[in-house]
Write an enzyme that holds these catalytic residues in place. Sequence first.
Site, mmCIF file in Angstrom:
data_model
loop_
_atom_site.group_PDB
_atom_site.id
_atom_site.type_symbol
_atom_site.label_atom_id
_atom_site.label_comp_id
_atom_site.label_asym_id
_atom_site.label_seq_id
_atom_site.Cartn_x
_atom_site.Cartn_y
_atom_site.Cartn_z
ATOM 1 N N ASP A 71 0.804 -1.324 0.109
ATOM 2 C CA ASP A 71 0.017 0.099 0.126
ATOM 3 C C ASP A 71 0.772 1.168 0.013
ATOM 4 O O ASP A 71 0.500 2.157 0.449
ATOM 5 C CB ASP A 71 -0.983 0.266 1.318
ATOM 6 C CG ASP A 71 -1.787 -1.092 1.312
ATOM 7 O OD1 ASP A 71 -2.269 -1.582 0.119
ATOM 8 O OD2 ASP A 71 -2.164 -1.503 2.593
ATOM 9 N N LYS A 131 1.848 2.285 -5.061
ATOM 10 C CA LYS A 131 2.463 1.569 -6.291
ATOM 11 C C LYS A 131 1.457 2.004 -7.441
ATOM 12 O O LYS A 131 1.996 2.550 -8.840
ATOM 13 C CB LYS A 131 2.597 0.113 -5.964
ATOM 14 C CG LYS A 131 3.656 -0.237 -5.054
ATOM 15 C CD LYS A 131 3.642 -1.848 -4.985
ATOM 16 C CE LYS A 131 2.402 -2.302 -4.318
ATOM 17 N NZ LYS A 131 1.918 -2.023 -3.077
ATOM 18 N N GLY A 138 -4.572 -4.209 -3.929
ATOM 19 C CA GLY A 138 -5.458 -3.231 -4.120
ATOM 20 C C GLY A 138 -4.837 -1.945 -4.298
ATOM 21 O O GLY A 138 -4.097 -1.284 -3.739
ATOM 22 N N HIS A 139 -4.716 -1.900 -5.813
ATOM 23 C CA HIS A 139 -3.966 -0.653 -6.330
ATOM 24 C C HIS A 139 -4.760 0.686 -6.641
ATOM 25 O O HIS A 139 -5.658 0.293 -7.718
ATOM 26 C CB HIS A 139 -3.047 -1.174 -7.527
ATOM 27 C CG HIS A 139 -1.908 -2.159 -7.073
ATOM 28 N ND1 HIS A 139 -1.205 -2.863 -7.732
ATOM 29 C CD2 HIS A 139 -1.609 -2.596 -5.734
ATOM 30 C CE1 HIS A 139 -0.438 -3.531 -7.160
ATOM 31 N NE2 HIS A 139 -0.738 -3.501 -6.106
ATOM 32 N N GLN A 160 1.796 -6.046 -3.282
ATOM 33 C CA GLN A 160 2.464 -5.903 -1.895
ATOM 34 C C GLN A 160 3.704 -5.191 -1.551
ATOM 35 O O GLN A 160 3.974 -4.206 -2.549
ATOM 36 C CB GLN A 160 2.624 -7.447 -1.368
ATOM 37 C CG GLN A 160 1.275 -8.386 -1.338
ATOM 38 C CD GLN A 160 0.542 -8.821 -2.710
ATOM 39 O OE1 GLN A 160 1.307 -9.325 -3.197
ATOM 40 N NE2 GLN A 160 -0.534 -8.480 -2.829
HETATM 41 P P1 GDP Z 1 -0.692 0.526 -3.560
HETATM 42 O O1 GDP Z 1 -1.384 -0.935 -2.974
HETATM 43 O O2 GDP Z 1 0.686 0.379 -3.304
HETATM 44 O O3 GDP Z 1 -1.126 0.528 -4.859
HETATM 45 O O4 GDP Z 1 -1.405 1.593 -2.566
HETATM 46 P P2 GDP Z 1 -2.943 1.786 -2.369
HETATM 47 O O5 GDP Z 1 -3.686 2.083 -3.525
HETATM 48 O O6 GDP Z 1 -3.433 0.503 -1.665
HETATM 49 O O7 GDP Z 1 -2.951 3.141 -1.288
HETATM 50 C C1 GDP Z 1 -2.255 4.102 -1.453
HETATM 51 C C2 GDP Z 1 -3.266 5.139 -1.245
HETATM 52 O O8 GDP Z 1 -2.887 6.370 -1.038
HETATM 53 C C3 GDP Z 1 -4.350 5.259 -2.337
HETATM 54 O O9 GDP Z 1 -5.628 5.679 -1.912
HETATM 55 C C4 GDP Z 1 -3.947 6.290 -3.155
HETATM 56 O O10 GDP Z 1 -4.879 6.963 -3.739
HETATM 57 C C5 GDP Z 1 -3.325 7.453 -2.225
HETATM 58 N N1 GDP Z 1 -2.100 8.054 -2.837
HETATM 59 C C6 GDP Z 1 -1.012 7.653 -3.261
HETATM 60 N N2 GDP Z 1 0.025 8.565 -3.441
HETATM 61 C C7 GDP Z 1 -0.503 9.592 -2.525
HETATM 62 C C8 GDP Z 1 0.049 10.654 -2.047
HETATM 63 O O11 GDP Z 1 1.254 11.181 -2.452
HETATM 64 N N3 GDP Z 1 -0.652 11.712 -1.078
HETATM 65 C C9 GDP Z 1 -1.874 11.119 -0.708
HETATM 66 N N4 GDP Z 1 -2.436 11.934 -0.023
HETATM 67 N N5 GDP Z 1 -2.602 10.044 -1.037
HETATM 68 C C10 GDP Z 1 -1.695 9.183 -1.900
HETATM 69 P P1 IMO Z 2 -1.099 -3.991 -2.153
HETATM 70 O O1 IMO Z 2 -0.450 -4.864 -3.771
HETATM 71 C C1 IMO Z 2 -0.903 -4.539 2.088
HETATM 72 C C2 IMO Z 2 -1.025 -8.551 3.769
HETATM 73 C C3 IMO Z 2 -2.200 -9.191 4.532
HETATM 74 C C4 IMO Z 2 -1.558 -9.884 5.422
HETATM 75 C C5 IMO Z 2 -0.487 -10.559 4.539
HETATM 76 C C6 IMO Z 2 -0.829 -12.006 4.015
HETATM 77 O O2 IMO Z 2 -2.086 -3.581 -2.413
HETATM 78 O O3 IMO Z 2 0.177 -3.299 -1.762
HETATM 79 P P2 IMO Z 2 -2.412 -12.634 1.883
HETATM 80 O O4 IMO Z 2 -4.000 -12.272 1.803
HETATM 81 O O5 IMO Z 2 -1.772 -12.177 0.953
HETATM 82 O O6 IMO Z 2 -2.106 -14.017 2.366
HETATM 83 O O7 IMO Z 2 -2.211 -11.769 3.411
HETATM 84 O O8 IMO Z 2 0.016 -9.668 3.575
HETATM 85 N N1 IMO Z 2 -1.292 -8.188 2.395
HETATM 86 C C7 IMO Z 2 -1.150 -6.811 2.196
HETATM 87 N N2 IMO Z 2 -0.962 -5.778 2.783
HETATM 88 N N3 IMO Z 2 -1.120 -4.336 0.839
HETATM 89 C C8 IMO Z 2 -1.189 -5.425 0.072
HETATM 90 O O9 IMO Z 2 -1.100 -5.577 -1.295
HETATM 91 C C9 IMO Z 2 -1.359 -6.781 0.824
HETATM 92 N N4 IMO Z 2 -1.727 -7.974 0.216
HETATM 93 C C10 IMO Z 2 -1.455 -8.897 1.242
HETATM 94 O O10 IMO Z 2 -2.793 -7.898 4.865
HETATM 95 O O11 IMO Z 2 -0.967 -9.343 6.475
HETATM 96 MG MG MG Z 3 -2.832 -1.611 -1.802
#
Ligand code: GDP
Ligand code: IMO
Ligand code: MG
Length: 424
Positions: A12, A15, A39-40, A224
Site C-alpha cells: 500500500d 504503487k 489493491g492498487h 504487496q
Molecule cells: P498500492 O497498493 O501500493 O497501490 O497503494 P494503495 O492504492 O493500496 O494505497 C495508497 C493510497 O494512497 C491510495 O488511496 C492512493 O490514492 C493514495 N495516494 C497515493 N499517493 C499519495 C500521495 O502522495 N498523497 C496522498 N494523500 N495519497 C496518496
Molecule cells: P498491495 O499490492 C498490504 C498482507 C495481508 C496480510 C499478509 C498475508 O495493495 O500493496 P494474504 O492475503 O496475501 O495471504 O495476506 O499480507 N497483504 C497486504 N498488505 N497491501 C497488500 O497489497 C497486501 N496483500 C497482502 O494484510 O498481512
Molecule cells: Mg494496496
Amino acid sequence: MNLCVTGLQWGDEGKGKVVDILAENSDIVVRYNGGANAGHTVVINDSTFALHLLPSGSVRPNVACVIANAVVVDPECLINEIDTLARKNITLTKRLFISENAHMVLDYHKKEDQLREASLGSGKIGTTIRGIGPCYADKIGRSYAIRMSDLRDLKKLKGKLQTIVEYKNKIFAALYSTEPIDPETIFEKCQSYADKLLPFITDTTEFLHKSIAGGKSVLFEGAQGSLLDIDHGTFPFVTSSNASSLGMPAGCGVPAKMVDKFFGVAKAYATRVGSGPFPTEQDNEIGQYIRDRGHEYGTTTGRPRRCGWFDAVAASYSVTIGSIDCIALMHLDTLTDIKELKLCRAYKIDGKETTFFPADTDRLSRAACVYETLAGWDEDITAVTDFHDLPLNAQSYIRLIEKLTKKPITIIGVGPKRSQTIFR
Ligand code: GDP
Ligand code: IMO
Ligand code: MG
C-alpha cells in the site's frame, strides 16, 4: 526503457499511482506476483479505480496489460474488474494477455483461507482471505492445482475438479467439520470463466520477449511490498509470493538484466495491515492522526492500517535486496502539521546497534528503534510541483531519507492525483 516498480514496505505504498504515471511512457504493463489480495488505487480526475488483478496501466487505453505466470488469478474477481472498466468505456479487448501458466484461485481456496485464519484465533496472519496462501500451496504441491490453460479442455477440467474437490472436502470435514463443496457448482463457474477469459489466455513469456525484441517499453508492477516477500520478508507474517523485485524475473520469465531501472515505492511514513512485528508502529494519537489524514484503510479489505514512523532500516533492506535504483516517496502531504517527525535510522537489538534489517521475526520483535528527530512543517504542500517550493523542513526530511537509504528520491507524492507529484 524497461522499468520495474515494487513496494519497499509492507504494501500500500502508492504503487498504483506510480505505475499509472510511469505507464504514460510504456507500451506494456505486467503484474508479476500476488493475486486479488492487492489493491492498487489510480485516481484520474474525479474517477478512482481500485485494481486488484489488472495491472495499474489498464486504465490507459493504449497500454497492453499482462498478467504473468506467477500471479494467482481469481477469475471471478478478474471478470468483475474487466466489466467495471468496460462500464467506464475502457475496454481490455485485444490488449489483455493472461498467462496460460498462471494458477487459478477457486472457491475452495478462499474457504480454506477463511477457515484456517478463524482456527488460528489471535495467532492468525491477518490475510486478506482472498485464497492466496492455499492457491500458492496447491501450486507448489502440484498434484491438486488448476491453471488458466485448464480452461481450454473443460472435459478434462471436470475430472480434475472432481478429484480435487473430493480431497478438499475430506480435509475440511476432518479439520473444520464443514459442509461439503459441490464440484459441479465449481465446474459450472469454470465454464463461464472459460467463455469470458479464453480469448485473453496465451503464452505471455513469448509475447513479452517478442515485444521487447521489437523495441517495446515494458513496466513491471509488483504487488504487496518487499517486507511481505515469502522468502525475504517477516515470515510467517508475509504473503505467499516473492513480493520484492526479486519476484519479477521468476514471475514473468524476463531476466532482471533486461530491466533498465528499478523503482522502489515507499510512503513518507510506514503502514502495515495484518499481524506481525512493526518496530516503528505508533499505536497512539500520532498513528491515528496519520491514519485519518492519509485515509489509511485497506483498498481490498477496508481494514484500518497500522501506522508508524518511516523506518530507514527496513527500507534500506528492501533497497538492497531489490537492487533499487531510485525511490518514489509518497504521501509527504500526510505528514503536514505534525510538529516533530521521527525517522528510524538504526535498531538496538539485545544491546547491539544495527542498521541491517533482521527479517527473522523473533529478533525483529526485540528491536528498539533509534530515531532522528526533525522539525515538521505546517504549509499546505498539496499543490507543490517543484522540490524547491517545498518548505525547507520538508526538503530536509527528504534529504535525510536519501542519506539513510543511499538512494535518490526522484518522485514525491503530495496527494492522490496524477498532478500532485513532484519529479526530480
Ligand atoms: P498500492 O497498493 O501500493 O497501490 O497503494 P494503495 O492504492 O493500496 O494505497 C495508497 C493510497 O494512497 C491510495 O488511496 C492512493 O490514492 C493514495 N495516494 C497515493 N499517493 C499519495 C500521495 O502522495 N498523497 C496522498 N494523500 N495519497 C496518496
Ligand atoms: P498491495 O499490492 C498490504 C498482507 C495481508 C496480510 C499478509 C498475508 O495493495 O500493496 P494474504 O492475503 O496475501 O495471504 O495476506 O499480507 N497483504 C497486504 N498488505 N497491501 C497488500 O497489497 C497486501 N496483500 C497482502 O494484510 O498481512
Ligand atoms: Mg494496496
